[in-house]
Design an enzyme around this catalytic site. Structure first.
Site, PDB file in Angstrom:
ATOM      1  N   ASN A 181      62.499  68.366  48.565  1.00  0.00           N
ATOM      2  CA  ASN A 181      61.514  67.868  47.607  1.00  0.00           C
ATOM      3  C   ASN A 181      61.569  66.344  47.546  1.00  0.00           C
ATOM      4  O   ASN A 181      62.639  65.732  47.640  1.00  0.00           O
ATOM      5  CB  ASN A 181      61.674  68.505  46.220  1.00  0.00           C
ATOM      6  CG  ASN A 181      63.068  68.491  45.655  1.00  0.00           C
ATOM      7  OD1 ASN A 181      64.045  68.329  46.382  1.00  0.00           O
ATOM      8  ND2 ASN A 181      63.172  68.686  44.360  1.00  0.00           N
ATOM      9  N   GLU A 215      60.102  63.387  45.125  1.00  0.00           N
ATOM     10  CA  GLU A 215      59.428  63.117  43.849  1.00  0.00           C
ATOM     11  C   GLU A 215      58.785  61.737  43.855  1.00  0.00           C
ATOM     12  O   GLU A 215      58.950  60.951  44.794  1.00  0.00           O
ATOM     13  CB  GLU A 215      60.448  63.278  42.712  1.00  0.00           C
ATOM     14  CG  GLU A 215      60.970  64.707  42.655  1.00  0.00           C
ATOM     15  CD  GLU A 215      61.876  64.997  41.472  1.00  0.00           C
ATOM     16  OE1 GLU A 215      62.368  64.041  40.828  1.00  0.00           O
ATOM     17  OE2 GLU A 215      62.094  66.199  41.210  1.00  0.00           O
ATOM     18  N   ASN A 216      58.027  61.491  42.783  1.00  0.00           N
ATOM     19  CA  ASN A 216      57.259  60.261  42.706  1.00  0.00           C
ATOM     20  C   ASN A 216      57.167  59.809  41.255  1.00  0.00           C
ATOM     21  O   ASN A 216      57.138  60.667  40.352  1.00  0.00           O
ATOM     22  CB  ASN A 216      55.852  60.530  43.276  1.00  0.00           C
ATOM     23  CG  ASN A 216      55.072  59.265  43.504  1.00  0.00           C
ATOM     24  OD1 ASN A 216      54.385  58.775  42.621  1.00  0.00           O
ATOM     25  ND2 ASN A 216      55.178  58.728  44.691  1.00  0.00           N
ATOM     26  N   ALA A 217      57.097  58.497  41.045  1.00  0.00           N
ATOM     27  CA  ALA A 217      56.975  57.947  39.686  1.00  0.00           C
ATOM     28  C   ALA A 217      55.724  58.482  38.992  1.00  0.00           C
ATOM     29  O   ALA A 217      55.711  58.639  37.762  1.00  0.00           O
ATOM     30  CB  ALA A 217      56.957  56.427  39.737  1.00  0.00           C
ATOM     31  N   TYR A 254      54.481  61.609  38.483  1.00  0.00           N
ATOM     32  CA  TYR A 254      55.184  62.884  38.680  1.00  0.00           C
ATOM     33  C   TYR A 254      54.369  63.920  39.452  1.00  0.00           C
ATOM     34  O   TYR A 254      54.906  64.675  40.260  1.00  0.00           O
ATOM     35  CB  TYR A 254      55.588  63.489  37.332  1.00  0.00           C
ATOM     36  CG  TYR A 254      56.516  62.650  36.490  1.00  0.00           C
ATOM     37  CD1 TYR A 254      57.260  61.598  37.030  1.00  0.00           C
ATOM     38  CD2 TYR A 254      56.648  62.897  35.125  1.00  0.00           C
ATOM     39  CE1 TYR A 254      58.098  60.827  36.244  1.00  0.00           C
ATOM     40  CE2 TYR A 254      57.488  62.123  34.328  1.00  0.00           C
ATOM     41  CZ  TYR A 254      58.217  61.090  34.899  1.00  0.00           C
ATOM     42  OH  TYR A 254      59.037  60.341  34.122  1.00  0.00           O
ATOM     43  N   CYS A 294      57.027  69.659  46.867  1.00  0.00           N
ATOM     44  CA  CYS A 294      58.166  70.580  46.872  1.00  0.00           C
ATOM     45  C   CYS A 294      58.777  70.686  48.274  1.00  0.00           C
ATOM     46  O   CYS A 294      58.109  70.398  49.279  1.00  0.00           O
ATOM     47  CB  CYS A 294      57.721  71.977  46.439  1.00  0.00           C
ATOM     48  SG  CYS A 294      57.219  72.096  44.723  1.00  0.00           S
ATOM     49  N   GLU A 302      59.513  73.342  50.089  1.00  0.00           N
ATOM     50  CA  GLU A 302      58.908  74.312  51.005  1.00  0.00           C
ATOM     51  C   GLU A 302      57.569  73.832  51.534  1.00  0.00           C
ATOM     52  O   GLU A 302      57.199  74.123  52.666  1.00  0.00           O
ATOM     53  CB  GLU A 302      58.791  75.698  50.349  1.00  0.00           C
ATOM     54  CG  GLU A 302      58.033  75.755  49.053  1.00  0.00           C
ATOM     55  CD  GLU A 302      58.900  75.496  47.821  1.00  0.00           C
ATOM     56  OE1 GLU A 302      59.733  74.583  47.860  1.00  0.00           O
ATOM     57  OE2 GLU A 302      58.706  76.200  46.807  1.00  0.00           O
ATOM     58  N   CYS A 311      56.955  77.681  43.707  1.00  0.00           N
ATOM     59  CA  CYS A 311      55.976  77.473  42.626  1.00  0.00           C
ATOM     60  C   CYS A 311      54.607  77.985  43.067  1.00  0.00           C
ATOM     61  O   CYS A 311      54.384  78.315  44.239  1.00  0.00           O
ATOM     62  CB  CYS A 311      55.907  75.995  42.237  1.00  0.00           C
ATOM     63  SG  CYS A 311      54.947  74.986  43.395  1.00  0.00           S
ATOM     64  N   CYS A 355      52.852  76.137  45.960  1.00  0.00           N
ATOM     65  CA  CYS A 355      53.462  76.423  47.272  1.00  0.00           C
ATOM     66  C   CYS A 355      53.091  77.822  47.757  1.00  0.00           C
ATOM     67  O   CYS A 355      52.840  78.027  48.947  1.00  0.00           O
ATOM     68  CB  CYS A 355      54.972  76.275  47.192  1.00  0.00           C
ATOM     69  SG  CYS A 355      55.493  74.551  47.042  1.00  0.00           S
TER      70      CYS A 355
HETATM   71  N1  THU Z   1      60.740  72.303  43.456  1.00  0.00           N
HETATM   72  C1  THU Z   1      60.754  72.609  44.776  1.00  0.00           C
HETATM   73  O1  THU Z   1      60.940  71.717  45.633  1.00  0.00           O
HETATM   74  N2  THU Z   1      60.565  73.902  45.158  1.00  0.00           N
HETATM   75  C2  THU Z   1      60.482  74.945  44.290  1.00  0.00           C
HETATM   76  O2  THU Z   1      60.361  76.083  44.710  1.00  0.00           O
HETATM   77  C3  THU Z   1      60.547  74.706  42.843  1.00  0.00           C
HETATM   78  C4  THU Z   1      60.483  73.283  42.423  1.00  0.00           C
HETATM   79  C5  THU Z   1      61.013  70.921  43.054  1.00  0.00           C
HETATM   80  C6  THU Z   1      59.863  70.130  42.500  1.00  0.00           C
HETATM   81  C7  THU Z   1      60.577  69.076  41.686  1.00  0.00           C
HETATM   82  O3  THU Z   1      60.953  68.008  42.533  1.00  0.00           O
HETATM   83  C8  THU Z   1      61.833  69.776  41.203  1.00  0.00           C
HETATM   84  O4  THU Z   1      62.004  70.902  42.034  1.00  0.00           O
HETATM   85  C9  THU Z   1      61.778  70.221  39.750  1.00  0.00           C
HETATM   86  O5  THU Z   1      60.623  70.943  39.512  1.00  0.00           O
END
Ligand code: THU
Length: 141
Positions: free
Chosen positions: A42, A44-46, A48, A53, A55, A87, A90
């Site tokens: 994963n 992330e970014n400022a 949000y 993710c 996957e 999620c 995804c």
């Molecule tokens: N996240 C994933 O990378 N995959 C998942 O299946 C669930 C959530 C990440 C997104 C975010 O960076 C962090 O987990 C918290 O939600």
């Protein structure tokens, strides 16, 4: 490749996660039928909502390398107490390329559960759904 080996690849990818906001690293490993593995983490970014993710990272890496079919299994590994199921966004994106994909959801202690994407996203909307349109076409609908 065994399920356990695929899970190990996913767990290793947690070290590449960029998670300054959630502090929740997730790694993923997508296995193709020919044995190729595409990994992801994963990022992330400022802003949000711009986060991607693990996957989906693995999937877009595969597609951008020319793979759009022949996916066999996907391991998703988090460090939490709960199994790391994909999620909704995804699930939808995976459904486009592999509606029956076998998914291994891994939790922090290494235990995992298995389910097919069609179980996780029943009655999904996919490429075939777009072909079922009837009647006249206009620019408005
Ligand atoms: N996240 C994933 O990378 N995959 C998942 O299946 C669930 C959530 C990440 C997104 C975010 O960076 C962090 O987990 C918290 O939600």
């Amino acid at each position: 490749m065994t399920d356990q080996e695929l899970i190990t690849r996913a767990v290793q990818m947690q070290d590449r996660s960029y998670v300054p906001y959630s502090h929740f690293p997730v790694g993923a490993a997508l296995l193709c039928e020919d044995g190729t593995v595409f990994t992801g983490c994963n990022v992330e970014n400022a802003a949000y909502g711009s986060t991607i993710c693990a996957e989906r990272t693995a999937l877009v890496k595969a597609v951008s390398e020319g793979r759009t079919s022949g996916f066999a299994a996907l391991a998703i590994a988090g460090r939490g107490e709960d199994f790391c199921w994909p999620c909704g966004a995804c699930r939808q994106m995976l459904y486009e390329f592999a509606p029956g994909l076998r998914i291994l959801a891994v939790r922090g202690d290494g235990a995992y559960r298995q389910a097919s994407l069609s179980e996780l996203l029943p009655s999904g909307f996919g490429p075939a759904s777009l072909k079922k349109q009837r009647g006249e076409k206009s620019n408005r609908v």
